[in-house]
Scaffold this motif. Structure first.
Motif, PDB file in Angstrom:
ATOM      1  N   HIS A  15       0.992  -1.269  -0.102  1.00 51.70           N
ATOM      2  CA  HIS A  15      -0.116   0.103   0.016  1.00 51.70           C
ATOM      3  C   HIS A  15       0.726   1.181   0.155  1.00 51.70           C
ATOM      4  O   HIS A  15       2.070   1.261   0.066  1.00 51.70           O
ATOM      5  N   TRP A  16       0.120   2.246   0.103  1.00 47.55           N
ATOM      6  CA  TRP A  16       0.794   3.788  -0.263  1.00 47.55           C
ATOM      7  C   TRP A  16       1.995   3.910   1.108  1.00 47.55           C
ATOM      8  O   TRP A  16       3.002   4.451   0.967  1.00 47.55           O
ATOM      9  N   LEU A 191     -15.335   1.374  -3.376  1.00 48.29           N
ATOM     10  CA  LEU A 191     -14.371   2.349  -3.796  1.00 48.29           C
ATOM     11  C   LEU A 191     -13.552   2.825  -2.316  1.00 48.29           C
ATOM     12  O   LEU A 191     -12.964   3.640  -2.190  1.00 48.29           O
ATOM     13  N   ARG A 194      -9.902   2.732  -2.425  1.00 44.23           N
ATOM     14  CA  ARG A 194      -9.133   3.698  -3.549  1.00 44.23           C
ATOM     15  C   ARG A 194      -8.391   4.869  -2.778  1.00 44.23           C
ATOM     16  O   ARG A 194      -8.826   5.410  -1.628  1.00 44.23           O
ATOM     17  N   TYR A 195      -7.039   5.141  -3.075  1.00 44.29           N
ATOM     18  CA  TYR A 195      -6.080   6.146  -2.466  1.00 44.29           C
ATOM     19  C   TYR A 195      -5.653   5.468  -1.353  1.00 44.29           C
ATOM     20  O   TYR A 195      -4.689   6.197  -0.613  1.00 44.29           O
ATOM     21  N   PRO A 198      -2.138   1.921  -4.609  1.00 42.70           N
ATOM     22  CA  PRO A 198      -1.955   2.576  -6.052  1.00 42.70           C
ATOM     23  C   PRO A 198      -3.081   1.937  -6.910  1.00 42.70           C
ATOM     24  O   PRO A 198      -3.332   0.850  -6.789  1.00 42.70           O
ATOM     25  N   GLU A 199      -3.582   2.569  -7.746  1.00 42.97           N
ATOM     26  CA  GLU A 199      -4.702   2.171  -8.531  1.00 42.97           C
ATOM     27  C   GLU A 199      -4.648   0.806  -9.442  1.00 42.97           C
ATOM     28  O   GLU A 199      -5.344  -0.035  -9.285  1.00 42.97           O
ATOM     29  N   ARG A 202      -5.322  -1.687  -6.717  1.00 41.91           N
ATOM     30  CA  ARG A 202      -6.513  -1.793  -6.423  1.00 41.91           C
ATOM     31  C   ARG A 202      -7.475  -2.585  -7.658  1.00 41.91           C
ATOM     32  O   ARG A 202      -8.376  -3.441  -7.355  1.00 41.91           O
ATOM     33  N   SER A 203      -7.029  -2.315  -8.821  1.00 39.98           N
ATOM     34  CA  SER A 203      -7.611  -2.867  -9.910  1.00 39.98           C
ATOM     35  C   SER A 203      -7.446  -4.381 -10.018  1.00 39.98           C
ATOM     36  O   SER A 203      -8.180  -5.309 -10.064  1.00 39.98           O
TER      37      SER A 203
END
Length: 216
Positions: A15-16, A191, A194-195, A198-199, A202-203
């Protein structure tokens, strides 16, 4: 002599917070490269398959040329120990000054690791302080000094420093929980992570229904 860092973990999922920690280490030291080492069979943890975790990690780090992934644990039989990871990577990256990125909770257990006293002296430790629950930097520093004292009692030295990372309240366990909760909702409602990741990650999680009742 090149400056490299090891960043090991389950990354379930990445994750971020992980990425911010690695990026902070990259510039604070500074380092030439950070080697991400996903654990093959994390002890005391139930994780999604190694293949899924590696694919998500690839998606997360692909745009940063200073980030690379090592699958060195795949070729190792039996228990996986941190000191073996460092020794094996040293054969691939000779003439290297090593650093190890680790969270404070994990660093606190270092004296109990397999050959932890030996490992402590083989690299510099870059520590992400724990600032949640009212704990401040002074308390985190005290914990690190206690580890240092434990090692010195057995004539072992250690070099460590804190990473000046902003406080980010995201964790892999939180993401897994959100995904599990969202598995009973409609697609338009999914959702919540989300954030937080990274996208592309998530996908990938959505495409493979990871962390839900429909996980592959």
């Amino acid at each position: 002599m090149q400056q490299l860092a090891i960043f090991g973990g389950t990354f379930d999922p990445v994750h971020w917070g992980h990425l911010l920690l690695a990026q902070t280490a990259l510039y604070q030291v500074p380092l030439e490269k950070i080697i991400w080492v996903p654990s093959l069979n994390p002890p005391h943890k139930k994780a999604v398959s190694f293949e899924h975790r590696v694919e998500m990690l690839k998606l997360a780090v692909r745009e940063n040329p200073a980030f690379t992934i090592s699958l060195i644990e795949v070729n190792r039989s039996g228990n996986s120990y941190a000191i073996n990871t460092l020794i094996d990577l040293s054969s691939f990256y000779p003439n290297t000054h090593w650093h190890w990125i680790v969270g404070l909770d994990t660093f606190q257990t270092l004296p109990r690791w397999h050959r932890g006293h030996e490992l402590a002296q083989m690299c510099d430790w870059l520590i992400a302080p724990r600032l949640l629950g009212g704990e401040n930097v002074t308390q985190s520093e005290l914990i690190c000094k206690q580890v240092e004292q434990q090692l010195r009692k057995q004539s072992h030295n250690i070099r460590w420093q804190f990473l000046n990372i902003p406080l980010v309240g995201v964790s892999s366990s939180l993401i897994r929980q959100l995904c599990h909760n969202d598995s009973v909702k409609t697609t338009s409602d999914r959702l919540s992570i989300r954030y937080l990741v990274p996208e592309p990650v998530r996908s990938y999680i959505t495409a493979h229904s990871l962390y839900s009742d429909k996980s592959e």
